[in-house]
Design a protein around this motif. Sequence first.
Motif, PDB file in Angstrom:
ATOM      1  N   UNK A 120       0.364 -30.685 -33.956  1.00 52.12           N
ATOM      2  CA  UNK A 120       1.663 -31.327 -34.162  1.00 52.12           C
ATOM      3  C   UNK A 120       1.782 -32.515 -33.214  1.00 52.12           C
ATOM      4  N   UNK A 121       2.528 -33.516 -33.656  1.00 56.16           N
ATOM      5  CA  UNK A 121       2.798 -34.697 -32.848  1.00 56.16           C
ATOM      6  C   UNK A 121       4.305 -34.906 -32.815  1.00 56.16           C
ATOM      7  N   UNK A 158      11.689 -47.909 -23.063  1.00 54.52           N
ATOM      8  CA  UNK A 158      11.263 -48.251 -24.428  1.00 54.52           C
ATOM      9  C   UNK A 158       9.766 -48.060 -24.665  1.00 54.52           C
ATOM     10  N   UNK A 159       9.099 -47.268 -23.841  1.00 52.36           N
ATOM     11  CA  UNK A 159       7.706 -46.906 -24.089  1.00 52.36           C
ATOM     12  C   UNK A 159       7.701 -45.657 -24.977  1.00 52.36           C
ATOM     13  N   UNK A 160       7.050 -45.710 -26.133  1.00 48.95           N
ATOM     14  CA  UNK A 160       6.962 -44.507 -26.962  1.00 48.95           C
ATOM     15  C   UNK A 160       6.174 -43.413 -26.240  1.00 48.95           C
ATOM     16  N   UNK A 161       6.615 -42.179 -26.409  1.00 49.34           N
ATOM     17  CA  UNK A 161       5.958 -41.011 -25.822  1.00 49.34           C
ATOM     18  C   UNK A 161       5.609 -40.048 -26.956  1.00 49.34           C
ATOM     19  N   UNK A 162       4.400 -39.498 -26.902  1.00 46.22           N
ATOM     20  CA  UNK A 162       3.961 -38.532 -27.907  1.00 46.22           C
ATOM     21  C   UNK A 162       3.585 -37.239 -27.206  1.00 46.22           C
ATOM     22  N   UNK A 163       4.106 -36.138 -27.729  1.00 54.35           N
ATOM     23  CA  UNK A 163       3.721 -34.813 -27.265  1.00 54.35           C
ATOM     24  C   UNK A 163       2.843 -34.214 -28.356  1.00 54.35           C
ATOM     25  N   UNK A 164       1.589 -33.921 -28.014  1.00 51.25           N
ATOM     26  CA  UNK A 164       0.625 -33.388 -28.974  1.00 51.25           C
ATOM     27  C   UNK A 164       0.303 -31.945 -28.616  1.00 51.25           C
ATOM     28  N   UNK A 165       0.265 -31.105 -29.643  1.00 50.93           N
ATOM     29  CA  UNK A 165      -0.018 -29.689 -29.419  1.00 50.93           C
ATOM     30  C   UNK A 165      -0.897 -29.156 -30.535  1.00 50.93           C
ATOM     31  N   UNK A 166      -1.715 -28.179 -30.167  1.00 51.58           N
ATOM     32  CA  UNK A 166      -2.509 -27.421 -31.129  1.00 51.58           C
ATOM     33  C   UNK A 166      -1.898 -26.028 -31.141  1.00 51.58           C
ATOM     34  N   UNK A 167      -0.966 -25.811 -32.058  1.00 53.97           N
ATOM     35  CA  UNK A 167      -0.202 -24.570 -32.037  1.00 53.97           C
ATOM     36  C   UNK A 167       0.756 -24.629 -30.858  1.00 53.97           C
ATOM     37  N   UNK A 168       0.630 -23.651 -29.944  1.00 56.44           N
ATOM     38  CA  UNK A 168       1.483 -23.618 -28.746  1.00 56.44           C
ATOM     39  C   UNK A 168       0.795 -24.247 -27.537  1.00 56.44           C
ATOM     40  N   UNK A 169      -0.473 -24.650 -27.682  1.00 59.71           N
ATOM     41  CA  UNK A 169      -1.268 -25.187 -26.574  1.00 59.71           C
ATOM     42  C   UNK A 169      -1.232 -26.708 -26.587  1.00 59.71           C
ATOM     43  N   UNK A 170      -1.019 -27.352 -25.428  1.00 65.31           N
ATOM     44  CA  UNK A 170      -1.068 -28.816 -25.388  1.00 65.31           C
ATOM     45  C   UNK A 170      -2.420 -29.327 -25.868  1.00 65.31           C
ATOM     46  N   UNK A 171      -2.404 -30.383 -26.632  1.00 59.35           N
ATOM     47  CA  UNK A 171      -3.624 -30.981 -27.173  1.00 59.35           C
ATOM     48  C   UNK A 171      -4.159 -31.980 -26.149  1.00 59.35           C
ATOM     49  N   UNK A 172      -4.972 -31.481 -25.222  1.00 54.15           N
ATOM     50  CA  UNK A 172      -5.508 -32.334 -24.160  1.00 54.15           C
ATOM     51  C   UNK A 172      -6.775 -33.018 -24.629  1.00 54.15           C
ATOM     52  N   UNK A 186      -0.548 -38.674 -19.724  1.00 53.18           N
ATOM     53  CA  UNK A 186       0.129 -38.640 -18.432  1.00 53.18           C
ATOM     54  C   UNK A 186       0.328 -37.220 -17.931  1.00 53.18           C
ATOM     55  N   UNK A 187       0.226 -36.256 -18.823  1.00 52.81           N
ATOM     56  CA  UNK A 187       0.318 -34.828 -18.506  1.00 52.81           C
ATOM     57  C   UNK A 187      -0.398 -34.111 -19.653  1.00 52.81           C
ATOM     58  N   UNK A 188      -0.766 -32.842 -19.477  1.00 56.40           N
ATOM     59  CA  UNK A 188      -1.458 -32.154 -20.572  1.00 56.40           C
ATOM     60  C   UNK A 188      -0.670 -32.220 -21.880  1.00 56.40           C
ATOM     61  N   UNK A 189      -1.251 -32.898 -22.876  1.00 52.17           N
ATOM     62  CA  UNK A 189      -0.629 -33.024 -24.186  1.00 52.17           C
ATOM     63  C   UNK A 189       0.491 -34.046 -24.277  1.00 52.17           C
ATOM     64  N   UNK A 190       0.746 -34.793 -23.193  1.00 45.97           N
ATOM     65  CA  UNK A 190       1.798 -35.809 -23.204  1.00 45.97           C
ATOM     66  C   UNK A 190       1.173 -37.188 -23.032  1.00 45.97           C
ATOM     67  N   UNK A 191       1.483 -38.076 -23.959  1.00 52.02           N
ATOM     68  CA  UNK A 191       0.860 -39.387 -23.997  1.00 52.02           C
ATOM     69  C   UNK A 191       1.932 -40.469 -23.974  1.00 52.02           C
ATOM     70  N   UNK A 192       1.656 -41.525 -23.197  1.00 52.55           N
ATOM     71  CA  UNK A 192       2.611 -42.630 -23.040  1.00 52.55           C
ATOM     72  C   UNK A 192       1.952 -43.918 -23.513  1.00 52.55           C
ATOM     73  N   UNK A 197       1.101 -42.819 -36.374  1.00 50.74           N
ATOM     74  CA  UNK A 197       0.330 -42.236 -35.272  1.00 50.74           C
ATOM     75  C   UNK A 197      -0.965 -41.620 -35.781  1.00 50.74           C
ATOM     76  N   UNK A 198      -1.966 -41.617 -34.911  1.00 51.58           N
ATOM     77  CA  UNK A 198      -3.237 -40.955 -35.206  1.00 51.58           C
ATOM     78  C   UNK A 198      -3.742 -40.277 -33.935  1.00 51.58           C
ATOM     79  N   UNK A 199      -4.026 -38.979 -34.045  1.00 55.98           N
ATOM     80  CA  UNK A 199      -4.600 -38.214 -32.935  1.00 55.98           C
ATOM     81  C   UNK A 199      -5.991 -37.756 -33.366  1.00 55.98           C
ATOM     82  N   UNK A 200      -6.971 -37.998 -32.506  1.00 61.84           N
ATOM     83  CA  UNK A 200      -8.347 -37.613 -32.820  1.00 61.84           C
ATOM     84  C   UNK A 200      -8.944 -36.839 -31.650  1.00 61.84           C
ATOM     85  N   UNK A 201      -9.639 -35.744 -31.989  1.00 57.10           N
ATOM     86  CA  UNK A 201     -10.362 -34.966 -30.979  1.00 57.10           C
ATOM     87  C   UNK A 201     -11.429 -34.147 -31.679  1.00 57.10           C
ATOM     88  N   UNK A 202     -12.636 -34.174 -31.128  1.00 56.82           N
ATOM     89  CA  UNK A 202     -13.761 -33.392 -31.643  1.00 56.82           C
ATOM     90  C   UNK A 202     -14.001 -33.635 -33.124  1.00 56.82           C
TER      91      UNK A 202
END
Length: 155
Positions: free
Chosen positions: A71-72, A80-94, A119-125, A139-144
């Motif tokens: 989830x994003x 005015x900096x957009x912030x995105x919180x990314x998670x894989x289920x209940x776990x932060x998407x680091x 800027x923090x586990x699963x938090x992007x600025x 938005x686009x999130x990519x991992x593995x």
Amino acid sequence: MNDRPARRFTGRHMWLIMIAFFGTVIAVNVTMAMFATGTFGGTVVDNSYVASQKFNGWLEEARAQEKLGWSLGLTMADDRHPMIVAAAGETPLTGAVITATAKHPVGRAPDIALSFTEVAPGQFRAARPLPAGRWNIHMEAARDGAVLRRIASLS
């Protein structure tokens, strides 16, 4: 009884009625045309035939993204900096690579490419702020090798 003689309906009366009626119709049409051209920024798709041919592929891609369980969440910081919180289920998407494009909903401003740092586990600025106004964030999130794409709005 009324002692006044009845007024006759003349050509002048008809002319005033016609001018009032058609003047109202023309004024409403001009107003609506100005609203329509002033608020619509362009096409939804450039070629509807090509879009229809790609539709099933888009559905498959959406199903694959749903299976990821990612989830994003999008917010705007006070500066005015957009912030995105990314998670894989209940776990932060680091460790994800987050990119985005800010698009003005009616195309009145050029698109803005955004890059994000964690800027923090699963938090992007975002590295840069957005100008004032309403923005659609693609938005686009990519991992593995997996990718999640989402669109959200910010004001």
